[in-house]
Each structure stands twice: as structure tokens, then as C-alpha cells.
Design an enzyme around this catalytic site. Structure first.
Site, PDB file in Angstrom:
ATOM      1  N   HIS A  92      22.102   6.716 -60.559  1.00  0.00           N
ATOM      2  CA  HIS A  92      22.208   5.265 -60.606  1.00  0.00           C
ATOM      3  C   HIS A  92      23.002   4.958 -61.879  1.00  0.00           C
ATOM      4  O   HIS A  92      22.527   5.245 -62.987  1.00  0.00           O
ATOM      5  CB  HIS A  92      20.824   4.610 -60.625  1.00  0.00           C
ATOM      6  CG  HIS A  92      20.116   4.749 -59.305  1.00  0.00           C
ATOM      7  ND1 HIS A  92      18.754   4.916 -59.181  1.00  0.00           N
ATOM      8  CD2 HIS A  92      20.624   4.750 -58.038  1.00  0.00           C
ATOM      9  CE1 HIS A  92      18.453   5.002 -57.882  1.00  0.00           C
ATOM     10  NE2 HIS A  92      19.559   4.907 -57.181  1.00  0.00           N
ATOM     11  N   GLU A 146      21.530   3.533 -65.073  1.00  0.00           N
ATOM     12  CA  GLU A 146      20.369   4.180 -65.696  1.00  0.00           C
ATOM     13  C   GLU A 146      20.919   5.294 -66.577  1.00  0.00           C
ATOM     14  O   GLU A 146      21.335   6.338 -66.090  1.00  0.00           O
ATOM     15  CB  GLU A 146      19.420   4.689 -64.618  1.00  0.00           C
ATOM     16  CG  GLU A 146      18.894   3.519 -63.775  1.00  0.00           C
ATOM     17  CD  GLU A 146      18.074   3.933 -62.554  1.00  0.00           C
ATOM     18  OE1 GLU A 146      17.599   5.081 -62.504  1.00  0.00           O
ATOM     19  OE2 GLU A 146      17.922   3.094 -61.654  1.00  0.00           O
ATOM     20  N   HIS A 175      16.325   9.524 -64.058  1.00  0.00           N
ATOM     21  CA  HIS A 175      16.510   8.070 -63.852  1.00  0.00           C
ATOM     22  C   HIS A 175      15.868   7.297 -64.999  1.00  0.00           C
ATOM     23  O   HIS A 175      15.239   7.876 -65.888  1.00  0.00           O
ATOM     24  CB  HIS A 175      15.850   7.642 -62.539  1.00  0.00           C
ATOM     25  CG  HIS A 175      16.559   8.112 -61.318  1.00  0.00           C
ATOM     26  ND1 HIS A 175      17.152   7.258 -60.419  1.00  0.00           N
ATOM     27  CD2 HIS A 175      16.772   9.359 -60.839  1.00  0.00           C
ATOM     28  CE1 HIS A 175      17.703   7.953 -59.438  1.00  0.00           C
ATOM     29  NE2 HIS A 175      17.480   9.230 -59.664  1.00  0.00           N
ATOM     30  N   GLU A 226      11.649   9.545 -64.615  1.00  0.00           N
ATOM     31  CA  GLU A 226      11.999   8.201 -65.087  1.00  0.00           C
ATOM     32  C   GLU A 226      11.757   8.235 -66.591  1.00  0.00           C
ATOM     33  O   GLU A 226      10.630   8.425 -67.040  1.00  0.00           O
ATOM     34  CB  GLU A 226      11.100   7.147 -64.426  1.00  0.00           C
ATOM     35  CG  GLU A 226      11.185   7.114 -62.901  1.00  0.00           C
ATOM     36  CD  GLU A 226      12.401   6.366 -62.368  1.00  0.00           C
ATOM     37  OE1 GLU A 226      13.131   5.746 -63.175  1.00  0.00           O
ATOM     38  OE2 GLU A 226      12.621   6.406 -61.145  1.00  0.00           O
TER      39      GLU A 226
HETATM   40 ZN   LIG Z   1      17.202   5.233 -60.451  1.00  0.00          ZN
END
Ligand SMILES: [Zn+2]
Ligand SMILES: *[C@@H]1O[C@H](CO)[C@@H](O)[C@H](O)[C@H]1NC(C)=O
Ligand SMILES: *[C@@H]1O[C@H](CO)[C@@H](O)[C@H](O)[C@H]1NC(C)=O
Length: 420
Positions: free
Chosen positions: A90, A93, A219, A312
């Protein structure tokens, strides 16, 4: 002018290296040219333990550049596991992207001086793709930190790359209902008739080309380690745990990252508006959080031998550069510890009666409906949590079965010589 700068920076690198200082860490956001520069500099300081290669191009023609670390870069060493890190899928990110740039510099700088890094590079082939969505990143970077939530998340065709992989879960879930396999599920032909982003296609080819054992997809937007399955089983969108046959292994490797991270596994470390993942050790089953179809981690697990989780790393998707030194301290040991998990469980070779390698032999563990297969040198790696197992190697109708006890220390070697 550009030439002068290039020469000047090469002189600086040389001075750094001769003094044994290594590459200077840059705690800043790096646009495409700067990312390419760091990769090139890292390789030029550590040419004996690294290699740079491209796996393809983005829609706008930017390279998807990988740097590999190994004591024999460019070759698969029989018996040695391969691992990968992917960030910035992404485009908005960005913490993972900067962590991987720092990590490659750290591996280069520490190979000689830090025993743990040296051992890792000597025993593991490490591939790092710091940006899977370089076009999206440039869109996000033009806005800078504090970027509106989703600017640059997708590739420039508007495709969310973490929804763009072959969604094999439905096939696997049907198969497991009647005891069928949940591994090496083929990509349906109609997948290629849909909108497959060039970034996704390049990564699929890459995933299939190397015998990856373990990987992580970095991410931002939360703080946790998320493991398969990502796609729910009953079609519910949220909150229902989708257990994979390797749930115990996935919990172990996700917890390894979370525990080695400085804050991820602490209670109340989570992000506003999310549940407190810290109070459950900083890990979650993907579907128990929210359901994702076409994600990269489930694809790795259902189509190949690779076990992937999704990390994350920060609540803020595009934080100010000032937090990067802290983020680096938070993640450095975790990035090492996670790769070391490739050395758990069992590993070995499957050979024929002439002791030639067998490619594509199956390794089955009783009680776990997910087989792994041998690579080109007849070598295999099977991540397992500590326990006693019955393991069967099969090839073309011939089978061999052995018992093995796996401990918390390094992988047990279990070789099979087949009657073929
Ligand atoms: Zn992501
Ligand atoms: C991509 O890599 C190739 C091969 O190294 C190089 O010739 C080309 O200039 C690169 N393109 C971009 C946009 O960086
Ligand atoms: C598999 O076994 C069959 C029957 O024994 C044999 O004819 C065939 O050559 C074998 N195939 C391979 C790839 O070893």
C-alpha cells in the site's frame, strides 16, 4: 553536477567503510531515486554478501528492486532456507519501507561485527523488496506526512494490491470439508482474465521462483502481527477466527515478531479506534480482525511452501520522519528474530536410491493437513512447533515414515532415502 554528487557520495562511502563505520543510517523518507540510491550504496559497500535484482516494473515503469543477502549471493545453497520481506504494497503505508531500507544497511554494516547477523546471513538467503508499490508511494509522498488516509494506497490503475492475488481460500475451504488438500492449490485460469496489476504479477512470479520458507508483508495503520487465514470461512466480514492447519506455527511466528518488537505485545500499545491487540500479545488471526479476499499472505500459504504473516507497524500510515529512529529501535530485533524462525521445525533432503535429489516429493506431517514439497536440490523445510511428530515423505507411490521430536532450538534434520 549530478556526477559530482555521485563522486562525492562514493568518496564518503569509501571513507565510512575504511573507518569501519559502514553506511550512515538515514532517518528520512526516501523517494524512488533515494530508495534506489540506498540499495545501490548498500550493495557497493557489501558486494560479497549482497546482490541486487529487479522482479519487474510498476505501471509507470519504476523498478521493483530486490536486494538479497547471502554468503553466496545469487545461488540457492542446498539445505539453506530462503526468506523474504515485502513492504509498501500500500503506497501510503511507509514505515515498513523505511524499516527495510534501514534493515538492509544494518545487515551490511553488522555482518562483520555482530555475530548474530553473521550467523543469519551465513545460514539464510534473505530477499528484501522495500517497495512493492513505488507508484502509489510517489502519490502519497507528494502529500507528505499526515497524508489523507488512502492517498496512494492503490497502484495507479486503482487496484488494491492486497486484494489482487488469486483468492484460493474458497477452493481450500471446500476441499478441507471432504478431507482434500489445503496446499499447492493451482491458480484458476480465469484469474489471469481479470485485472492483474503488473506489480502483483511480478510478485507472483517471484514467489514461485524461489523456495521461500517464511516471509512478512509490512503495512501500517495499526500495531500487530496478523496471521492466516485472512479470508473468513463463513462469508462473514468481521470477527470470526479462520483457523489454518498450521495455526500453532502461525501463532508462534507472529508472536516471535510481536515479542521481539519493543511495544507490539504490550497491553494498551494499540492504536486509537482499534481493539487492544497488545492485551492479546500483539497478534491476531486475520479473519478474526476483518476478512480479506485476494490477499498476499493467504496466497503464499495456499499456493506455495511459504508461510507469510502481515505486520502492521505503526498507527500512523505516513508518520513524520522524526519518529523513524524510535521505529527502528522498536523493530530492529524483531526483523532479525522473525527471519530466524526459518530455522525451526524440521528440514532435510529427499533422495532417490542413487542419492540423487528428488524434486517435488511431498512431506506430510500426521495431524496437519498441509504438505510441503521438496525444492530443486531435494531439500525441504517444514516449520513446526515443539512436539513429537510422525512425518512421511512420498514420491510417485513410494513412501518413508519417521518419528521426530521438535524442540525450541534449531530445526532437526530428517532425511529420507526413497525406494525409487
Ligand atoms: Zn496496508
Ligand atoms: C530499472 O533497472 C534497469 C536495470 O538495472 C535500469 O536500466 C533502468 O534505468 C531502471 N529504471 C528506472 C526507472 O529506475
Ligand atoms: C513412477 O512410477 C512408475 C511406476 O513404477 C514409473 O513407470 C515411472 O517412471 C515413475 N515416474 C517417475 C517420475 O519417477
Amino acid at each position: 553536477m549530478a556526477d559530482l554528487w555521485l563522486k562525492l557520495s562514493l568518496v564518503l562511502i569509501t571513507i565510512h567503510t575504511t573507518l569501519g563505520v559502514g553506511l550512515p543510517y538515514e532517518f528520512a523518507h526516501h523517494r524512488y531515486e533515494d530508495l534506489q540510491r540506498i540499495i545501490a550504496e548498500t550493495h557497493s559497500v557489501c558486494p560479497d554478501i549482497s546482490r541486487v535484482y529487479n522482479i519487474g516494473r510498476s505501471v509507470q515503469g519504476r523498478n521493483l528492486t530486490v536486494i538479497e543477502f547471502s554468503d553466496n549471493p545469487g545461488t540457492h545453497e542446498p539445505g539453506e532456507p530462503e526468506v523474504k520481506y515485502v513492504a509498501n504494497m500500500h503506497g501510503n503505508e511507509v514505515t515498513g519501507r523505511e524499516m527495510l531500507l534501514l534493515f538492509m544497511q544494518y545487515l551490511c554494516n553488522s555482518f562483520k561485527s555482530v555475530w548474530r547477523v553473521k550467523r543469519l546471513i551465513k545460514s539464510t538467503r534473505i530477499h528484501i523488496l522495500a517497495s512493492m508499490n513505488p507508484d502509489g508511494y510517489e502519490i502519497a509522498a507528494r502529500k507528505g506526512p499526515g497524508n489523507v488516509w488512502n492517498n496512494g494506497r492503490e497502484n495507479v490503475q486503482g487496484i488494491d494490491l492486497n486484494r489482487n492475488f488469486p483468492a484460493l481460500n474458497t477452493i481450500a475451504y471446500k476441499s478441507e470439508q471432504h478431507g482434500g488438500p489445503t496446499d499447492h492449490i493451482p491458480i484458476p485460469n480465469n484469474y489471469w482474465k481479470g485485472n492483474v496489476a503488473p506489480e502483483t504479477e511480478a510478485v507472483i512470479r517471484w514467489i514461485k521462483q524461489y523456495p521461500f520458507v517464511i516471509s512478512a508483508n509490512l503495512h501500517d495503520g495499526a500495531l500487530l502481527a496478523n496471521y492466516p487465514y485472512d479470508q473468513s470461512k463463513g462469508g462473514s466480514q468481521r470477527g470470526v477466527y479462520a483457523r489454518s492447519p498450521d495455526d500453532a506455527v502461525f501463532r508462534q511466528i507472529a508472536a516471535t515478531y510481536a515479542n521481539a518488537h519493543r511495544t507490539m505485545s504490550l497491553p494498551n500499545s494499540g492504536c486509537e479506534g482499534h481493539s487492544d491487540f497488545g492485551s492479546q500479545g500483539g497478534i491476531t488471526n486475520g479473519a478474526a480482525w476483518y476478512s480479506v479476499a485476494g490477499g498476499m499472505q493467504d496466497f503464499n500459504y495456499l499456493h506455495t511452501n511459504c508461510f507469510e504473516i502481515t505486520l502492521e507497524l505503526s498507527c500512523d500510515k505516513f508518520p513524520p520522519a522524526g519518529v523513524l529512529p524510535t521505529e527502528w529501535r522498536n523493530n530492529r530485533k524483531a526483523l532479525l528474530a522473525y527471519i530466524e524462525q526459518a530455522h525451526k521445525g524440521i528440514k532435510g533432503f529427499v533422495l532417490d536410491r542413487n542419492l540423487d535429489p528428488i524434486v517435488g516429493a511431498t512431506i506430510h506431517v500426521d495431524g496437519i493437513n498441509h504438505d510441503v514439497t521438496t525444492a530443486k536440490d531435494g531439500d525441504y523445510w517444514r516449520l513446526l512447533v515443539p512436539n513429537t511428530y510422525t512425518v512421511t515423505a512420498s514420491y510417485n507411490g513410494s513412501t518413508r515414515t519417521k518419528q521426530v521430536t521438535v524442540s525450541t532450538i534449531r530445526a532437526r534434520t530428517l532425511n529420507f532415502i526413497m525406494d525409487v
